[in-house]
Design a protein around this motif. Structure first.
Motif, mmCIF file in Angstrom:
data_model
loop_
_atom_site.group_PDB
_atom_site.id
_atom_site.type_symbol
_atom_site.label_atom_id
_atom_site.label_comp_id
_atom_site.label_asym_id
_atom_site.label_seq_id
_atom_site.Cartn_x
_atom_site.Cartn_y
_atom_site.Cartn_z
ATOM 1 N N GLY A 74 0.820 -1.214 0.000
ATOM 2 C CA GLY A 74 0.000 0.000 0.000
ATOM 3 C C GLY A 74 0.850 1.260 0.000
ATOM 4 O O GLY A 74 0.538 2.246 -0.674
ATOM 5 N N VAL A 75 1.945 1.244 0.763
ATOM 6 C CA VAL A 75 2.831 2.414 0.827
ATOM 7 C C VAL A 75 3.513 2.622 -0.529
ATOM 8 O O VAL A 75 3.570 3.742 -1.052
ATOM 9 C CB VAL A 75 3.881 2.237 1.952
ATOM 10 N N VAL A 76 3.990 1.542 -1.134
ATOM 11 C CA VAL A 76 4.642 1.653 -2.451
ATOM 12 C C VAL A 76 3.654 2.237 -3.457
ATOM 13 O O VAL A 76 3.961 3.167 -4.210
ATOM 14 C CB VAL A 76 5.158 0.268 -2.908
ATOM 15 N N ARG A 123 1.587 9.227 -6.206
ATOM 16 C CA ARG A 123 1.973 10.638 -6.082
ATOM 17 C C ARG A 123 3.171 10.969 -6.971
ATOM 18 O O ARG A 123 3.855 11.955 -6.753
ATOM 19 C CB ARG A 123 2.285 10.955 -4.614
ATOM 20 N N ASP A 124 3.437 10.087 -7.933
ATOM 21 C CA ASP A 124 4.501 10.306 -8.936
ATOM 22 C C ASP A 124 5.911 10.292 -8.377
ATOM 23 O O ASP A 124 6.813 10.897 -8.967
ATOM 24 C CB ASP A 124 4.267 11.611 -9.719
ATOM 25 N N PHE A 125 6.114 9.638 -7.247
ATOM 26 C CA PHE A 125 7.483 9.462 -6.767
ATOM 27 C C PHE A 125 8.028 8.205 -7.443
ATOM 28 O O PHE A 125 7.372 7.162 -7.422
ATOM 29 C CB PHE A 125 7.516 9.270 -5.243
ATOM 30 N N SER A 126 9.212 8.311 -8.042
ATOM 31 C CA SER A 126 9.709 7.096 -8.703
ATOM 32 C C SER A 126 10.631 6.336 -7.750
ATOM 33 O O SER A 126 11.435 6.917 -7.007
ATOM 34 C CB SER A 126 10.359 7.425 -10.048
ATOM 35 N N LEU A 127 10.473 5.033 -7.749
ATOM 36 C CA LEU A 127 11.148 4.168 -6.775
ATOM 37 C C LEU A 127 11.987 3.123 -7.499
ATOM 38 O O LEU A 127 11.636 2.687 -8.592
ATOM 39 C CB LEU A 127 10.100 3.431 -5.919
ATOM 40 N N ALA A 171 7.575 3.913 4.417
ATOM 41 C CA ALA A 171 7.535 5.112 3.561
ATOM 42 C C ALA A 171 8.815 5.924 3.725
ATOM 43 O O ALA A 171 9.407 6.394 2.746
ATOM 44 C CB ALA A 171 6.312 5.963 3.913
ATOM 45 N N LYS A 172 9.262 6.060 4.962
ATOM 46 C CA LYS A 172 10.458 6.872 5.205
ATOM 47 C C LYS A 172 11.707 6.168 4.650
ATOM 48 O O LYS A 172 12.591 6.819 4.075
ATOM 49 C CB LYS A 172 10.607 7.133 6.702
ATOM 50 N N ALA A 173 11.767 4.846 4.809
ATOM 51 C CA ALA A 173 12.925 4.110 4.275
ATOM 52 C C ALA A 173 12.989 4.268 2.756
ATOM 53 O O ALA A 173 14.066 4.492 2.184
ATOM 54 C CB ALA A 173 12.825 2.634 4.669
ATOM 55 N N LEU A 174 11.843 4.169 2.087
ATOM 56 C CA LEU A 174 11.813 4.334 0.632
ATOM 57 C C LEU A 174 12.175 5.768 0.244
ATOM 58 O O LEU A 174 12.882 6.003 -0.742
ATOM 59 C CB LEU A 174 10.419 3.978 0.084
ATOM 60 N N ALA A 175 11.709 6.726 1.050
ATOM 61 C CA ALA A 175 12.005 8.134 0.757
ATOM 62 C C ALA A 175 13.505 8.389 0.862
ATOM 63 O O ALA A 175 14.099 9.053 0.006
ATOM 64 C CB ALA A 175 11.228 9.039 1.715
ATOM 65 N N ASP A 194 15.940 6.128 0.616
ATOM 66 C CA ASP A 194 16.688 5.384 -0.406
ATOM 67 C C ASP A 194 16.565 6.019 -1.788
ATOM 68 O O ASP A 194 17.488 5.967 -2.590
ATOM 69 C CB ASP A 194 16.183 3.930 -0.457
ATOM 70 N N ASN A 195 15.410 6.622 -2.061
ATOM 71 C CA ASN A 195 15.189 7.192 -3.394
ATOM 72 C C ASN A 195 15.386 8.707 -3.413
ATOM 73 O O ASN A 195 15.047 9.356 -4.390
ATOM 74 C CB ASN A 195 13.786 6.823 -3.885
ATOM 75 N N ASP A 196 15.894 9.230 -2.312
ATOM 76 C CA ASP A 196 16.181 10.651 -2.231
ATOM 77 C C ASP A 196 14.948 11.512 -2.555
ATOM 78 O O ASP A 196 15.021 12.471 -3.311
ATOM 79 C CB ASP A 196 17.290 10.971 -3.266
ATOM 80 N N LEU A 197 13.827 11.139 -1.992
ATOM 81 C CA LEU A 197 12.584 11.855 -2.295
ATOM 82 C C LEU A 197 12.434 13.053 -1.362
ATOM 83 O O LEU A 197 12.699 12.933 -0.167
ATOM 84 C CB LEU A 197 11.371 10.938 -2.095
ATOM 85 N N ALA A 198 11.991 14.164 -1.917
ATOM 86 C CA ALA A 198 11.719 15.328 -1.070
ATOM 87 C C ALA A 198 10.275 15.218 -0.582
ATOM 88 O O ALA A 198 9.351 15.633 -1.271
ATOM 89 C CB ALA A 198 11.912 16.604 -1.872
#
Ligand code: GLA
Length: 381
Positions: free
Chosen positions: A96-98, A104-108, A136-140, A142-146
């Protein structure tokens, strides 16, 4: 826990994790079932937490290892449409988090994930929000998401709403991302403003799990939400937050009695929550005690989300605390935990009372935890 997580990660994935996130559980001091009505809540994060370890992969697979579920694995591919996992309920929080991040257009990129935690599950202490926010935070990271704390919380909430099927509000995820150590946070769930309120250092945070298994929680929860929305619609607004108490008294005659009871709880609980934040800030424990007690009675009689073993715990602990501390059920209801704010000198008496009476009265064993107001989710590696 961290050592066990690192060892399991290396054993399964052949390398240590690049990132580890710690995401706390939460306890709500007051303001129950107000968040999805855009009202006020007063939760704090607790020391019990979930750890999420993650390393990137070179392909687009997401592979998750759940240490608390006999090391089950869940695997799916990014970019292909994936659905909920019907065999492993825990996996849907990750999926669900992915999905919510991609929406929201964040690429992972693909990754290996391992998860472990010590937040009692199904106890009303938000083990699910900690899992969602931790992932969600771990993915953020790792993918350098703002991403802001609010967005992370909304991603967690969307996972729960869309993949797990519980139409929960934002409280659990938002306190998990945003809590400050030593404080509770007054959250306005209409505009998401956060106001930290210092917790009195002479009161301990005690959590008593009734260990009532929470059956049918999601459907009861979703029913309550729908009843509140109906009440708001009858007052001509989209959420109960926009209904003044006096106006409700006029409109309630036209409402089904059940719907009116639900709305009354929400409107009065909002007022209690604001008063409780002030009482906490002023160290006015007598006032806090009264407000927590009134909140519990309202959950029992108006919102009808308590169960007899939980009411019993609240009565027993309340007898010992008197006006020197507060006690009420916390969380979505139908079992789970009671939260008490108690002076240190009464802790032993409370524990003894629960041990002496709870099992003989209910046939259930209670679990008792002490905790302290903790900080929000952080990278620890
Ligand atoms: C659950 C939900 C929250 C909130 C509480 C009740 O914890 O996840 O959004 O509605 O119940 O206050």
């Amino acid at each position: 826990m961290l050592d066990e997580l690192q060892e399991a990660f290396i054993a399964h994935f052949g390398e240590p994790p690049q990132h580890v996130i710690r995401a706390p559980g939460r306890v709500n001091l007051i303001g129950e079932h107000t968040d999805y009505n855009h009202g006020f809540v007063l939760p704090c994060a607790i020391e019990q937490h979930t750890l999420v370890a993650l390393s990137p992969r070179t392909d687009n697979t997401v592979c998750t290892l759940a240490l608390d579920y006999e090391r089950e694995l869940d695997t799916f591919r990014l970019g292909e449409s994936f659905t909920s996992n019907t065999h492993q309920a825990w996996a849907n929080y990750v999926r669900g988090v992915v999905c919510a991040l991609q929406d929201r257009d964040f690429s992972l990129r693909g990754c290996n994930i391992a998860i472990i935690g010590n937040i009692p599950q199904g106890a009303g202490l938000s083990s699910s929000a900690a899992l969602e926010v931790g992932v969600a935070k771990a993915l953020a990271v790792d993918n350098d998401l703002a991403v802001s704390n609010l967005t992370l919380a909304q991603v967690g909430q969307a996972a729960e709403n869309d993949f797990v099927g519980c139409h929960c509000g934002i409280m659990d995820q938002l306190i998990c991302t945003s809590a400050a150590v030593g404080t509770a946070t007054l959250i306005d769930c209409k505009d998401f403003t956060l106001k930290p309120v210092n917790m009195p250092s002479d009161l301990s945070l005690l959590l008593v799990n009734s260990n009532v298994r929470r059956g049918l929680v999601d459907s009861e929860y979703n029913d309550r939400r729908e009843q509140c929305e109906r009440a708001a619609a009858m007052c001509g607004v989209s959420s109960l937050r926009d209904v003044p108490l006096q106006e409700f008294q006029v409109n309630r005659q036209a409402m089904e009695p059940l719907v009116a009871k639900r709305a009354q709880h929400v409107l009065e609980e909002n007022e209690r929550t604001l008063l409780a934040a002030t009482a906490l800030q002023n160290n006015d424990i007598e006032q806090l005690s009264q407000l927590m007690s009134a909140s519990h009675l309202s959950m029992k009689h108006l919102f009808e989300i308590t169960v007899p073993p939980v009411d019993f715990l609240v009565d027993q602990i309340g007898e010992i605390l008197g006006s020197h501390g507060g006690v009420r059920m916390t969380g979505g209801g139908f079992g789970g935990c009671v939260v008490a704010l108690a002076p240190a000198e009464l802790l032993d008496d409370i524990v003894a009372r629960v041990e002496d009476t709870y099992y003989s009265h209910t046939g259930l064993q209670a679990s008792i935890y002490t905790s302290a107001p903790a900080g929000g989710a952080v990278s620890i590696q």
